[in-house]
Design a protein around this motif. Structure first.
Motif, mmCIF file in Angstrom:
data_model
loop_
_atom_site.group_PDB
_atom_site.id
_atom_site.type_symbol
_atom_site.label_atom_id
_atom_site.label_comp_id
_atom_site.label_asym_id
_atom_site.label_seq_id
_atom_site.Cartn_x
_atom_site.Cartn_y
_atom_site.Cartn_z
ATOM 1 N N ALA A 187 0.812 -1.213 0.000
ATOM 2 C CA ALA A 187 0.000 0.000 0.000
ATOM 3 C C ALA A 187 0.846 1.264 0.000
ATOM 4 O O ALA A 187 0.361 2.336 -0.317
ATOM 5 N N SER A 188 2.114 1.145 0.370
ATOM 6 C CA SER A 188 2.975 2.321 0.458
ATOM 7 C C SER A 188 4.423 1.945 0.218
ATOM 8 O O SER A 188 4.810 0.776 0.333
ATOM 9 N N LYS A 189 5.216 2.963 -0.111
ATOM 10 C CA LYS A 189 6.646 2.753 -0.320
ATOM 11 C C LYS A 189 7.310 2.292 0.968
ATOM 12 O O LYS A 189 8.149 1.391 0.957
ATOM 13 N N ILE A 190 6.922 2.889 2.091
ATOM 14 C CA ILE A 190 7.536 2.524 3.369
ATOM 15 C C ILE A 190 7.195 1.087 3.733
ATOM 16 O O ILE A 190 7.992 0.382 4.355
ATOM 17 N N GLY A 191 6.002 0.633 3.324
ATOM 18 C CA GLY A 191 5.629 -0.755 3.578
ATOM 19 C C GLY A 191 6.543 -1.714 2.840
ATOM 20 O O GLY A 191 6.962 -2.733 3.398
ATOM 21 N N PHE A 192 6.844 -1.398 1.580
ATOM 22 C CA PHE A 192 7.769 -2.237 0.808
ATOM 23 C C PHE A 192 9.158 -2.229 1.438
ATOM 24 O O PHE A 192 9.789 -3.281 1.583
ATOM 25 N N ILE A 193 9.645 -1.051 1.817
ATOM 26 C CA ILE A 193 10.992 -0.937 2.397
ATOM 27 C C ILE A 193 11.079 -1.738 3.693
ATOM 28 O O ILE A 193 12.044 -2.476 3.931
ATOM 29 N N PHE A 194 10.072 -1.608 4.551
ATOM 30 C CA PHE A 194 10.082 -2.336 5.823
ATOM 31 C C PHE A 194 10.028 -3.844 5.594
ATOM 32 O O PHE A 194 10.718 -4.613 6.278
ATOM 33 N N MET A 197 20.251 -6.747 -5.739
ATOM 34 C CA MET A 197 18.930 -6.500 -5.164
ATOM 35 C C MET A 197 18.045 -5.741 -6.149
ATOM 36 O O MET A 197 16.874 -6.107 -6.367
ATOM 37 N N ILE A 198 18.577 -4.677 -6.751
ATOM 38 C CA ILE A 198 17.795 -3.917 -7.728
ATOM 39 C C ILE A 198 17.425 -4.807 -8.909
ATOM 40 O O ILE A 198 16.298 -4.751 -9.424
ATOM 41 N N ALA A 199 18.364 -5.668 -9.340
ATOM 42 C CA ALA A 199 18.094 -6.563 -10.459
ATOM 43 C C ALA A 199 16.948 -7.523 -10.142
ATOM 44 O O ALA A 199 16.070 -7.753 -10.986
ATOM 45 N N GLU A 200 16.943 -8.079 -8.940
ATOM 46 C CA GLU A 200 15.894 -9.042 -8.584
ATOM 47 C C GLU A 200 14.539 -8.354 -8.418
ATOM 48 O O GLU A 200 13.512 -8.890 -8.838
ATOM 49 N N LYS A 254 16.548 3.933 -5.026
ATOM 50 C CA LYS A 254 16.489 4.580 -3.715
ATOM 51 C C LYS A 254 15.964 3.618 -2.656
ATOM 52 O O LYS A 254 16.484 3.565 -1.530
ATOM 53 N N SER A 255 14.938 2.852 -3.005
ATOM 54 C CA SER A 255 14.367 1.897 -2.053
ATOM 55 C C SER A 255 15.377 0.814 -1.692
ATOM 56 O O SER A 255 15.518 0.448 -0.525
ATOM 57 N N ALA A 256 16.093 0.294 -2.706
ATOM 58 C CA ALA A 256 17.083 -0.763 -2.458
ATOM 59 C C ALA A 256 18.210 -0.249 -1.572
ATOM 60 O O ALA A 256 18.652 -0.946 -0.649
ATOM 61 N N LEU A 257 18.683 0.967 -1.830
ATOM 62 C CA LEU A 257 19.762 1.526 -1.017
ATOM 63 C C LEU A 257 19.298 1.770 0.419
ATOM 64 O O LEU A 257 20.086 1.633 1.364
ATOM 65 N N THR A 258 18.033 2.117 0.593
ATOM 66 C CA THR A 258 17.494 2.286 1.943
ATOM 67 C C THR A 258 17.484 0.957 2.684
ATOM 68 O O THR A 258 17.863 0.884 3.865
ATOM 69 N N VAL A 259 17.067 -0.101 2.005
ATOM 70 C CA VAL A 259 17.066 -1.440 2.606
ATOM 71 C C VAL A 259 18.485 -1.849 2.976
ATOM 72 O O VAL A 259 18.734 -2.360 4.076
ATOM 73 N N SER A 291 9.942 6.431 -12.240
ATOM 74 C CA SER A 291 10.048 6.714 -10.804
ATOM 75 C C SER A 291 9.852 8.194 -10.544
ATOM 76 O O SER A 291 9.990 9.039 -11.434
ATOM 77 N N GLN A 292 9.552 8.521 -9.282
ATOM 78 C CA GLN A 292 9.218 9.895 -8.924
ATOM 79 C C GLN A 292 10.444 10.745 -8.591
ATOM 80 O O GLN A 292 10.330 11.953 -8.474
ATOM 81 N N THR A 293 11.601 10.131 -8.417
ATOM 82 C CA THR A 293 12.795 10.890 -8.070
ATOM 83 C C THR A 293 13.692 11.077 -9.289
ATOM 84 O O THR A 293 13.766 10.218 -10.165
#
Length: 548
Positions: A12-19, A62-65, A255-260, A424-426
């Motif tokens: 439902a959200s980007k933060i949900g995916f990251i978590f 990670m980004i590739a997968e 950005k999401s992968a680097l955050t993880v 992407s938005q960034t």
């Protein structure tokens, strides 16, 4: 009456995916493996090399997968099949890996849950000898396999509730709680008073990261950093492919992968600030045992029994371990459930509970294999936990990850991958040099590094299992059986690929689907193209020449 499709919502959200992704990456290896490697291979020197490997190998793969799942929009097996001709067998391995990791990881989750309860109801259990207690618990107690099954039931309950209401909701609670406990325990450990004869918490910090000893690092340390960056991020398990299929097109994958990656690395580093200050403040002689299950279930309980507030500290620490195991298990079980939903046309609850309970029962047998009289040890020498751990971590995971970068770097159209970044938005992900750098790292550098991880992993295991006093027979039953098992898995996956594509199997699935329709079954049929959000569009691959 036609069967009714029920949409399976994505994150439902980007933060949900990251978590959720970070929860899958953060696990027991962060607690019992990473800190020990830092202390062994030159402290800060190892950390520096590890960070470089995380960027050039970990984040790249990670980004590739994630991209593979997002571009192909299918279950893990479908993702590899759509990504490139002849790659379905890699997808089958990618489902087998989390299947068996789930089975033995559940055992460790059950152990940590038991120890958490010990610190509530039996605080002095380690006073007479933590080593003896742990040995008796895993070899002669039927309580261990029961705890494994209980831990699996908790995992099943969460995954059965779906991506947004189960996995995402649980991750949003578990991950912040993990970090709160982590920081509290680190602060507590650093403030521990020094016991007479000990060196103090400060000496523990210095031992951990207080030096940049590149001589101690050496080639072995570089390979260890490479391997740790790979295994720590849940790569080669199908998890990131599955989660990628649930993401919307506006999510910035880079950005999401680097955050993880950042969250996972932070957790690993701070774990060491709990372990080594505690050891050096209480009993520095135990530092040689500071790795693996022995660290968690023997060394630390021994220390907790001697420190002020040890009961509360021990309770919180093992709750942390249990939560870390749970966040990883949720992701592992999701890969198996997702494939079952698609292949067998089952609803989520049925798929999760059936295969979850099968895994729970398997975990009980794995737990029982520690008893020398159980009859479950392979060749009378290898417990099933070690067996499946060696097969999946040292052999199958690198093979699957190699298949991922091969599919993304060589089989999927570059334009489709770049279009994914453009949406992407960034702005950073839209820059041409960023896209080109990631693509060529995926295509050329990552396969070489993964091959090194695979080769050196097998070579290292040969070294670990061979010594001058061992004859060939002794060696063959300790590691040769692992290599044979891995070969069997690869062959079975290849044969499974042929069978699943056969006309007979397709007819069986078609009849089952038709029967469901006649019965008016409301079980949904998994279709990730409808599962995420209304803005998601299917992206073409070389295997499917369809344009957006």
């Amino acid at each position: 009456m036609d069967s009714v499709k029920i949409k399976e919502k994505g994150f439902a959200s980007k933060i949900g995916f990251i978590f959720a992704a970070a929860g899958s990456a953060i696990g027991l290896g962060n607690i019992w493996r990473f800190p020990w490697q830092v202390s062994k291979y030159g402290g800060g020197a190892f950390v520096l090399v590890y960070l470089l490997m995380v960027l050039f190998l970990g984040a790249t793969v990670m980004i590739a997968e994630i991209a593979l799942g997002r571009v192909t929009r299918g279950s893990v097996v479908d993702a590899y099949e759509r990504g490139g001709k002849g790659m379905k067998w890699i997808g089958l391995l990618a489902v087998a890996v989390p299947f068996f990791i789930t089975a033995y990881y559940t055992v460790i989750g059950g152990w940590s849950t038991k120890y958490t309860l010990n610190y509530i109801f039996e605080a002095n259990f380690a006073a007479a000898g933590a080593g003896d207690y742990f040995g008796n618990f895993i070899t002669s107690s039927y309580f261990a396999p029961i705890m494994s099954l209980v831990f699996m039931v908790i995992t099943i309950y969460i995954v059965a509730k779906g991506v947004d209401k189960g996995i995402e909701k649980a991750s949003k609670f578990l991950l912040p709680t993990l970090f709160i406990m982590l920081l509290f325990l680190a602060i507590y450990a650093l403030a521990l008073p020094t016991k007479p004869g000990a060196q103090g918490a400060g000496a523990g910090v210095k031992y951990y990261i207080g030096s940049f000893d590149f001589k101690a690092l050496g080639w072995n340390g570089v390979v260890a950093a490479m391997s740790q960056s790979f295994f720590s991020l849940s790569l080669g398990m199908g998890i990131m492919v599955a989660y990628g299929s649930y993401t919307g097109k506006k999510m910035d994958l880079g950005k999401s992968a680097l955050t993880v990656v950042g969250l996972d690395t932070f957790f690993a580093l701070v774990s060491g600030l709990i372990i080594f200050p505690t050891i050096f403040a209480i009993d520095p002689t135990l530092v040689s045992d500071a790795s693996g299950p022995g660290l968690i279930f023997i060394v630390l309980p021994t220390l907790f029994a001697q420190m002020p507030g040890g009961q509360f500290f021990g309770f919180l620490f093992f709750l942390l371990v249990a939560f870390a195991a749970l966040t990883s298990l949720i992701s592992l079980l999701e890969v198996v459930s997702q494939y079952t939903i698609k292949r067998l046309n089952w609803n989520r609850k049925k798929a999760t509970w059936v295969f979850g309970l099968i895994l729970g029962i398997l975990s009980m047998f794995i737990s029982l294999s520690f008893s020398p009289v159980s009859g479950f040890m392979l060749a009378g020498k290898v417990d099933l936990l070690t067996y499946f751990d060696e097969i999946t971590n040292q052999i199958l995971m690198p093979i699957v990850a190699f298949g991922s970068v091969l599919t993304v770097g060589w089989l999927i159209k570059k334009s489709d991958l770049y279009q994914m970044f453009e949406s992407s938005q960034t702005n950073i992900s839209k820059k041409k040099w960023v896209q080109e750098t990631w693509y060529y790292l995926t295509k050329f550098i990552a396969p070489i590094l993964i091959a090194i991880v695979l080769i050196m992993g097998i070579y290292g295991s040969f070294q670990a299992n061979t010594n001058p006093s061992s004859d060939f027979y002794e060696f063959s039953i300790t590691y040769g059986v692992v290599l044979i098992g891995a070969l069997i898995f690869v062959v079975v996956a290849a044969l499974g690929n042929i069978y699943l594509d056969s006309k007979k199997m397709q007819d069986i699935l078609a009849k089952a689907k038709a029967a469901k329709g006649k019965e008016g079954d409301e079980d949904y049929q998994y279709d990730p193209l409808e599962d995420v959000d209304d803005e998601v569009e299917e992206v073409s691959t070389d295997a499917e020449n369809e344009d957006n």
